[in-house]
Write an enzyme that holds these catalytic residues in place. Structure first.
Site, PDB file in Angstrom:
ATOM      1  N   HIS A  75      37.330  21.871  -6.286  1.00  0.00           N
ATOM      2  CA  HIS A  75      37.878  22.168  -4.963  1.00  0.00           C
ATOM      3  C   HIS A  75      37.524  21.161  -3.892  1.00  0.00           C
ATOM      4  O   HIS A  75      37.969  21.299  -2.755  1.00  0.00           O
ATOM      5  CB  HIS A  75      37.397  23.539  -4.480  1.00  0.00           C
ATOM      6  CG  HIS A  75      38.100  24.690  -5.117  1.00  0.00           C
ATOM      7  ND1 HIS A  75      39.270  25.198  -4.624  1.00  0.00           N
ATOM      8  CD2 HIS A  75      37.812  25.418  -6.216  1.00  0.00           C
ATOM      9  CE1 HIS A  75      39.662  26.203  -5.377  1.00  0.00           C
ATOM     10  NE2 HIS A  75      38.796  26.359  -6.366  1.00  0.00           N
ATOM     11  N   LYS A 126      41.137  27.925  10.919  1.00  0.00           N
ATOM     12  CA  LYS A 126      40.524  27.589   9.638  1.00  0.00           C
ATOM     13  C   LYS A 126      39.030  27.427   9.888  1.00  0.00           C
ATOM     14  O   LYS A 126      38.599  27.419  11.032  1.00  0.00           O
ATOM     15  CB  LYS A 126      41.108  26.302   9.059  1.00  0.00           C
ATOM     16  CG  LYS A 126      41.210  25.166  10.088  1.00  0.00           C
ATOM     17  CD  LYS A 126      41.878  23.931   9.512  1.00  0.00           C
ATOM     18  CE  LYS A 126      43.378  24.042   9.416  1.00  0.00           C
ATOM     19  NZ  LYS A 126      43.896  23.867   8.064  1.00  0.00           N
ATOM     20  N   ARG A 127      38.237  27.267   8.825  1.00  0.00           N
ATOM     21  CA  ARG A 127      36.832  26.989   9.030  1.00  0.00           C
ATOM     22  C   ARG A 127      36.677  25.769   9.938  1.00  0.00           C
ATOM     23  O   ARG A 127      37.488  24.845   9.895  1.00  0.00           O
ATOM     24  CB  ARG A 127      36.152  26.710   7.683  1.00  0.00           C
ATOM     25  CG  ARG A 127      35.973  27.942   6.831  1.00  0.00           C
ATOM     26  CD  ARG A 127      35.001  28.905   7.464  1.00  0.00           C
ATOM     27  NE  ARG A 127      33.663  28.371   7.448  1.00  0.00           N
ATOM     28  CZ  ARG A 127      32.596  29.027   7.003  1.00  0.00           C
ATOM     29  NH1 ARG A 127      32.721  30.254   6.524  1.00  0.00           N
ATOM     30  NH2 ARG A 127      31.392  28.477   7.038  1.00  0.00           N
ATOM     31  N   LYS A 156      38.177  18.645   9.121  1.00  0.00           N
ATOM     32  CA  LYS A 156      39.414  19.333   9.489  1.00  0.00           C
ATOM     33  C   LYS A 156      39.882  18.925  10.899  1.00  0.00           C
ATOM     34  O   LYS A 156      40.992  19.220  11.312  1.00  0.00           O
ATOM     35  CB  LYS A 156      39.230  20.842   9.395  1.00  0.00           C
ATOM     36  CG  LYS A 156      39.109  21.359   7.947  1.00  0.00           C
ATOM     37  CD  LYS A 156      38.854  22.859   7.914  1.00  0.00           C
ATOM     38  CE  LYS A 156      38.643  23.411   6.508  1.00  0.00           C
ATOM     39  NZ  LYS A 156      39.896  23.789   5.819  1.00  0.00           N
ATOM     40  N   THR A 184      45.661  26.037   2.258  1.00  0.00           N
ATOM     41  CA  THR A 184      46.643  27.085   1.957  1.00  0.00           C
ATOM     42  C   THR A 184      47.195  27.687   3.237  1.00  0.00           C
ATOM     43  O   THR A 184      48.269  28.268   3.220  1.00  0.00           O
ATOM     44  CB  THR A 184      46.031  28.213   1.090  1.00  0.00           C
ATOM     45  OG1 THR A 184      44.768  28.591   1.642  1.00  0.00           O
ATOM     46  CG2 THR A 184      45.856  27.767  -0.348  1.00  0.00           C
ATOM     47  N   LYS A 215      50.998  29.222   4.430  1.00  0.00           N
ATOM     48  CA  LYS A 215      51.267  30.497   5.120  1.00  0.00           C
ATOM     49  C   LYS A 215      52.133  30.246   6.354  1.00  0.00           C
ATOM     50  O   LYS A 215      53.090  30.981   6.619  1.00  0.00           O
ATOM     51  CB  LYS A 215      49.952  31.155   5.542  1.00  0.00           C
ATOM     52  CG  LYS A 215      48.994  31.463   4.394  1.00  0.00           C
ATOM     53  CD  LYS A 215      47.585  31.806   4.937  1.00  0.00           C
ATOM     54  CE  LYS A 215      46.547  31.789   3.823  1.00  0.00           C
ATOM     55  NZ  LYS A 215      45.156  31.815   4.354  1.00  0.00           N
TER      56      LYS A 215
END
Ligand code: PLP
Length: 812
Positions: free
Chosen positions: A360, A552-553, A558, A660, A664
């Site tokens: 991952h 998101k985290r 990110k 992911t 969505k």
């Protein structure tokens, strides 16, 4: 409009009676005095009855047909709520609504009382939950195995703009979905010593010095169409004995239960780090605990049905979700060799044929290793086995003429350079017949980077399985208005087979009337979301503004920070030209930071500081609002995503394995602004790059820049916009109470900009300008939105699971 297609309308009366009966006899409440929570429990219990019937017939069927079983081992399952999901998959959602209405209860009110089962940190755990639902839907005989944490992911509270972590007590009011299996218990050992088995060289006997019990708790997970459910089996750790009576009677009341407290700590809390933190002993205990219990359970089931341990891979496939369960390689070898007396080489072939592993992340700090010292102390037999596997592996390579010392030390299971550590990634790799990445780009990078040598040695092992999401939760449940619209134009089929039917939506992108209806459902979702924000946060949002969302985290890669810099740049631009022709925007953030991740927590504080300044600046006149919603979880995602216009997927290229939430949002018709990273790449192939806003360095360019160091001062000097933003932050404008609060963040950007925030900033700004341009041409915007929904069929987790089942598990 009605989606109740599986059960007859008579069910309303039956359901009503069943809910009343559960309320009375199981919850023990009189309908006259029942509180909303009692009604929730009664409804969940009544729903569970429907599931149990289907669950049992599915299980009997699996035994009868001897179908191959799939075991998904994951330390995380980020499930969320189950009530609406279960009712909807059973096809009795409307019936339940009516039954409750007859009883004077509003389903919408009680659904919110269900706590989120947050037994995961983020994407990896959510993927496991989507997979469970897809495997049930596709009729794969499957079990999820994990830990029944008493406290899931912490509850995030924002106090004065800072994240605070509070325990999540999701079990406080009982869990209506689970069945405790007091009779399914395994003893799990730790520590102790190893002695040879009489008359054998490789077979040994492990005598642990400490034991705990693993007790099973089963939750049935219902598949779409009400055809069957599979089992999520979570382990709780218990002491061998609850209390030492003699100690207690001798007056040591605390000491008498000390063993209990120690044993139970294993399933007490979800490991709080996301992917950055190094492990501690408790974490290794958790990993071994759930792996050992799961392998004991599945080998028992296999032997009961098939009798012969050697046929394990014929009838069973075990998928390791990341390296957290990688100790399974050594544990399965131990079971085969020590317990069942299988010769070493045959045991190894059996192990490799049974296991497969999903990688991952490529972030080096997230690749799990354990100190040899800790392993020897906690799992002495496993450490021996790992040494033996390693010796045979390296010998076999030398025998093949692979003599390059640096290559051999790179693929070795033991890292000798950092104080002797076991590399769990390498262990999982050589112990598995298939290793997969989770998006095309990620898999390609696996082959080229971390597993480059392994890939050369085992060229047919690495394969790609691009992630997916279950449309049942992320479209039908989260966005009933859009679902109804799709059913209206494409028929019921779109729900049963979205992968094939959704593409038929494409022509509707040119249909002005349909685009209008598409825009209207979004507008209603945005109105509802704005109501929620007004009620909970006392911030008023303009539902006509672009809802620009990054949830998101919180992680440096990110790049929430880049989004905040762009927000500040926009704020400055509006302030400098208040009468300009601005497009109203709402910047929406949500996400948790690992408790020990300082930089990430500072980014949360910055978001809140920026929100405070921007939202209270009268000269901005509602043209820009910034909202940080606390306690991001599955249920919050289900509310935000259907209200989003713009999806921020802006990770540094090469670092987000898949993502992911990008799927969505796209499914719900939001347009993506994003880098060519993870599954964004495949999304751009399927929805068309012209219907997204792609920007920034590509993965190979990032790699090139990272090699030349992280000094960004030249880039900053050449970008007046970025310089002005950084100067504004440094001046203390957003943190007058502590002007130097963000100096650390800014210094990292300037001198060690590993995640290329500065390098990508100007291009990101330009992409955001293209967003506004498109937004101001509603025909084009909504055409792109429709094409996003239409193009997302392939990202169903049913497709992903079908690929696993065909290419890895041989289970379809
Ligand atoms: C989907 C989801 C994630 C994963 O989000 P990414 O943006 O892909 O990292 C994390 N947390 C929750 C609650 C989710 O629903």
């Amino acid at each position: 409009m009605t989606r109740a297609r599986f059960i007859s309308p008579n069910e309303v009366a039956a359901l009503r009676a069943n809910i009343l009966s559960k309320l009375t006899y199981q919850v023990g409440k009189d309908p006259e005095s029942a509180l909303d929570h009692d009604w929730f429990m009664a409804t969940a219990l009544a729903t569970r009855d429907y599931i149990v019937d289907r669950w049992m017939s599915r299980t009997r069927e699996a035994y009868r047909t001897g179908q191959k079983r799939v075991y998904y081992l994951s330390l995380e399952f980020l499930i969320g709520r189950l009530l609406i999901d279960s009712l909807s998959n059973l096809g009795i959602l409307e019936e339940a609504r009516r039954a409750l209405a007859d009883l004077g209860v509003d389903l919408e009110r009680i659904r919110g009382l269900e706590p989120d089962a947050a037994l995961g940190n983020g994407g990896l755990g959510r993927l496991a939950a989507c997979f469970m639902e897809s495997m049930a839907t596709l009729g794969i005989a499957s079990y999820g195995y994990g830990i029944r944490y008493e406290h899931g992911l912490f509850r995030q509270v924002i106090a004065d703009g800072f994240q605070q972590e509070q325990p999540e007590n999701w079990l406080d009011f009982g869990n209506p979905w689970e069945f405790e299996r007091a009779e399914v218990v395994y003893e799990i050992g730790f520590g102790g010593h190893v002695t040879p088995y009489e008359g054998s060289q490789l077979r040994q006997v492990w005598i642990p010095s400490e034991k705990v019990r693993a007790v099973a708790y089963d939750t049935p997970i219902m598949g779409w169409g009400g055809e069957g459910a599979n089992t999520l089996r979570l382990w709780r750790s218990r002491p061998l004995e609850n209390i030492k009576l003699d100690t207690f009677n001798a007056g040591d009341h605390i000491g008498a239960v000390a063993d209990q407290a120690r044993a139970e700590s294993i399933s007490r809390v979800l490991y709080p780090a996301d992917s950055t933190e190094a492990g501690q002993e408790l974490r290794l205990r958790q990993e071994y605990f759930f792996v050992a219990a799961s392998l004991a359970d599945l080998t028992r089931r296999h032997l009961k049905q098939h009798g012969d341990i050697m046929s394990l891979p014929e009838h069973n496939a075990i998928q390791l979700n990341d390296t957290h369960p990688a100790i399974a390689v050594a544990e399965l070898m131990r079971l085969l060799v020590d317990v069942h007396g299988v010769p070493w080489n045959a045991a190894w072939d059996t192990t490799v044929a049974t296991l497969s592993y999903t990688n991952h992340t490529l972030l080096p700090e997230a690749l799990e290793t354990w100190s040899v010292y800790l392993m020897e102390r906690l799992l002495p037999r496993h450490m021996q086995i790992i040494y033996m596997i390693n010796a045979q592996f390296l010998d076999s390579l030398r025998a093949r003429g692979e003599t390059d010392g640096s290559m051999l030390s790179y693929v070795s299971l033991i890292d000798e350079s950092h104080g002797r550590r076991v590399r769990m990634g390498n262990l999982a790799f050589i112990g598995s017949h298939k290793i997969n990445g989770v998006s095309g780009l990620h898999t390609e990078l696996m082959r080229k980077t971390v597993f480059r040598s392994m890939h050369r040695l085992f060229p047919d092992r690495i394969n790609n399985k691009t992630n997916g999401i279950t449309f049942r939760r992320w479209l039908y449940q989260a966005n009933p208005a859009l679902t109804d619209l799709l059913v209206d134009v494409l028929g019921d089929e779109v729900q049963d087979d979205p992968e094939n039917v959704l593409p038929r939506l494409k022509p509707y992108a040119n249909d002005a009337n349909f685009r209008e209806r598409f825009a209207q459902q979004r507008r209603r979702n945005k109105d509802q979301f704005a109501d929620l924000v007004r009620k909970n946060m006392d911030i008023t949002l303009d539902p006509g503004a672009i809802f620009d969302v990054q949830i998101k985290r919180i992680h440096e890669y990110k790049r929430q920070l880049m989004n905040l810099l762009q927000t500040i740049a926009l704020y400055q631009a509006i302030k400098n030209n208040p009468n300009g022709n601005w497009t109203p925007r709402v910047k929406i953030f949500a996400g948790k930071a690992a408790a020990s991740y300082h930089q990430a927590k500072l980014i949360i504080k910055l978001a809140n500081d920026v929100a405070k300044v921007v939202n209270n600046d009268p000269s901005i006149r509602d043209l820009l609002k910034v909202v940080f919603l606390p306690n991001y979880n599955v249920s919050l995602a289900e509310v935000i995503i259907p209200a989003a216009d713009l999806s921020e997927q802006i990770s540094t290229a090469g670092l987000e394995a898949s993502g992911t939430s990008n799927m969505k949002f796209g499914l719900n018709g939001a347009l993506t602004i994003g880098t060519m990273d993870g599954a964004n790449v495949e999304m751009s192939e399927r929805v068309g790059e012209e219907n997204m806003f792609i920007f920034g360095l590509r993965a190979d360019e990032v790699e090139e820049r990272q090699r030349t160091g992280g000094n960004s001062s030249e880039i900053i000097n050449n970008s007046p916009r970025l310089s002005a933003v950084m100067a504004d932050i440094r001046s203390g404008h957003f943190s007058p109470d502590d002007p130097s609060r963000y100096n650390g963040l800014l210094d990292v950007l300037t001198w060690h900009d590993r995640f290329q925030v500065c390098a990508d900033f100007d291009d990101y700004w330009l992409a955001q300008s293209r967003v506004e341009e498109r937004w101001n041409q509603p025909d084009r915007w909504w055409s792109s939105a429709v094409l996003n929904t239409a193009g997302m069929g392939w990202f169903s987790s049913d497709r992903t699971i079908r690929e696993y089942a065909t290419d890895i598990w041989q289970a379809l």
